[in-house]
Write an enzyme that holds these catalytic residues in place. Structure first.
Site, mmCIF file in Angstrom:
data_model
loop_
_atom_site.group_PDB
_atom_site.id
_atom_site.type_symbol
_atom_site.label_atom_id
_atom_site.label_comp_id
_atom_site.label_asym_id
_atom_site.label_seq_id
_atom_site.Cartn_x
_atom_site.Cartn_y
_atom_site.Cartn_z
ATOM 1 N N ARG A 167 5.662 -45.498 22.507
ATOM 2 C CA ARG A 167 4.850 -45.256 21.016
ATOM 3 C C ARG A 167 3.936 -46.418 20.710
ATOM 4 N NH1 ARG A 167 6.359 -40.776 22.440
ATOM 5 N NH2 ARG A 167 7.765 -39.356 21.442
ATOM 6 N N SER A 216 8.307 -36.650 14.380
ATOM 7 C CA SER A 216 9.657 -37.389 14.430
ATOM 8 C C SER A 216 9.449 -38.592 13.523
ATOM 9 C CB SER A 216 9.832 -37.875 15.828
ATOM 10 O OG SER A 216 10.278 -36.906 16.700
ATOM 11 N N GLU A 298 8.889 -44.504 13.673
ATOM 12 C CA GLU A 298 7.816 -43.847 14.512
ATOM 13 C C GLU A 298 6.608 -43.494 13.605
ATOM 14 O OE1 GLU A 298 7.014 -40.290 17.585
ATOM 15 O OE2 GLU A 298 8.965 -41.321 17.734
#
Length: 308
Positions: A167, A216, A298
Site C-alpha cells: 500500500r 478499506s 489506508e
C-alpha cells in the site's frame, strides 16, 4: 495567494473538495488545476513558484480532505489522461483511467489484469499506493510509469525506482503520475470476464458498495491483500480485529463503521471530515486496547482541520 501561471486547462480558486471526494467531505483547495494534457501540466509545474505545494488527486476514492481544506494546488487529471491502449500483453493507461475500465479493456484483449476490476479509483492512484487485490499488486504487473516532476520535467520510473511496498511507494512529493504501462498474463477474454463478474458479485455481497465510503479504511496488519482463495488466512485481517474490539457499526456524528464490513468507514449523510477521522482514531485505540495491534490508515488524510 501566489500568482498562477497561464494554462490551457482549468484553474479554479477556492474549489470545495467535498464535491470531488467519494466520502463527500473536505474544505476548499487554494487552487484546483485540471490540465488539458501532459504538456500543459509540465509547463504549469515548471512555472509555478517552488514554494507552493502541489497535491495530485485522482478520483478522490481513497481520501479524507479535512474540513479546513488544503493549502495547495490540487492537480486533478481528466479527459486528456484517460486513454487505454493495448498491445500484445501490455496495457498503456493514462493516470485518470479508472482501474475498472483498465481491467475490462485488458480482458477484451486477452490480458489478465482482473485484480484491478474491484479496486476503486484510477491508475495514477493505483500506482502511487501499489493497489492490490486477490493477492496481486500493481508492483507485480507494472513495466514503467511516466511522471512529471515538481520542476516540470518528464521522467520514466520503474517499479524498482518506486520501491513498492504494501500500500505504498516512494513517489517524490509533488510529482504527478501521468501514465502507466502494465503487463499481465494471457487469458481467454470470456474466462476473464466471468472471473470479474464473480469478483463483483462477491464484493457487492460483502461490502457497502451503495454507501459513501472510501474503500478499506485500515491496512491489514499482516501486510498483504486478500487472495480470495479458500485457504486464505483471516487471522490478521483489519475487519477481524475491529470486530474483536466491538467496533462494527460504531458511530461518531454522521460517521459509522459499516455493519456490513467493519473495515469500511462510511458517511451516513451529514458527516464532517472531523467525524470520520475521530471515529477512525477511536477504532485504532479500541483495537490497540483489545489486541495490542496498531492499525495503520489506508485512507489518505490531508489538509487542515477547522479551528476549534
Amino acid at each position: 495567494m501566489a500568482d498562477m501561471p497561464e494554462v490551457r486547462g482549468k484553474l479554479i480558486p477556492g474549489k470545495r473538495l467535498s464535491e470531488l471526494t467519494w466520502l463527500r467531505v473536505g474544505g476548499p483547495a487554494d487552487w484546483l488545476f485540471m490540465p488539458a494534457d501532459a504538456d500543459d501540466l509540465a509547463g504549469f509545474l515548471a512555472a509555478l513558484d517552488p514554494a507552493v505545494p502541489v497535491f495530485p488527486m485522482g478520483v478522490g476514492s481513497n481520501l479524507i480532505v479535512r474540513d479546513g481544506g488544503l493549502r495547495a494546488v490540487v492537480v486533478r487529471m481528466g479527459r486528456g489522461f484517460n486513454t487505454i491502449e493495448t498491445e500484445g500483453r501490455r496495457v498503456r493507461a493514462g493516470a485518470a483511467a479508472l482501474d475498472a475500465h483498465v481491467a475490462r479493456k485488458a480482458a477484451q484483449a486477452g490480458i489478465d489484469l482482473t485484480f484491478l476490476r474491484t479496486i476503486p479509483g484510477s491508475i495514477g492512484g493505483a500506482v502511487r499506493m501499489n493497489a492490490g487485490c486477490y493477492g496481486t499488486y500493481v508492483a507485480d504487473v507494472m513495466v514503467e510509469a511516466k511522471a512529471i516532476t515538481r520542476a516540470g520535467e518528464v521522467v520514466t520510473l520503474t517499479a524498482d525506482e518506486l520501491d513498492f511496498r504494501y500500500r505504498q511507494s516512494d513517489l517524490p512529493e509533488g510529482w504527478v503520475i501521468v501514465e502507466a504501462t502494465l503487463e499481465g498474463p494471457e487469458g481467454a477474454p470470456e474466462a476473464l470476464e466471468a472471473r470479474m463478474q464473480e469478483q463483483i458479485a462477491k464484493r457487492d455481497a460483502t461490502q457497502p458498495t451503495k454507501e459513501r465510503s472510501a474503500g478499506s479504511t485500515f491496512r491489514n496488519p499482516a501486510g498483504f491483500s486478500s487472495t480470495g482463495r479458500a485457504d486464505d488466512t483471516h487471522d490478521m485481517k483489519a475487519w477481524k480485529v475491529i470486530d474483536a474490539a466491538g467496533m462494527r457499526g460504531a458511530r461518531c456524528g454522521g460517521a459509522q463503521m459499516s455493519e456490513k464490513h467493519s473495515n469500511f468507514l462510511i458517511n451516513t449523510g451529514q458527516a464532517s471530515a472531523a467525524d470520520l477521522e475521530r471515529l477512525g482514531e477511536e477504532v485504532r485505540k479500541k483495537v490497540y486496547d483489545s489486541s495490542g495491534i496498531t492499525l495503520e490508515w489506508e485512507i489518505m488524510r490531508v489538509g487542515e482541520a477547522t479551528p476549534e
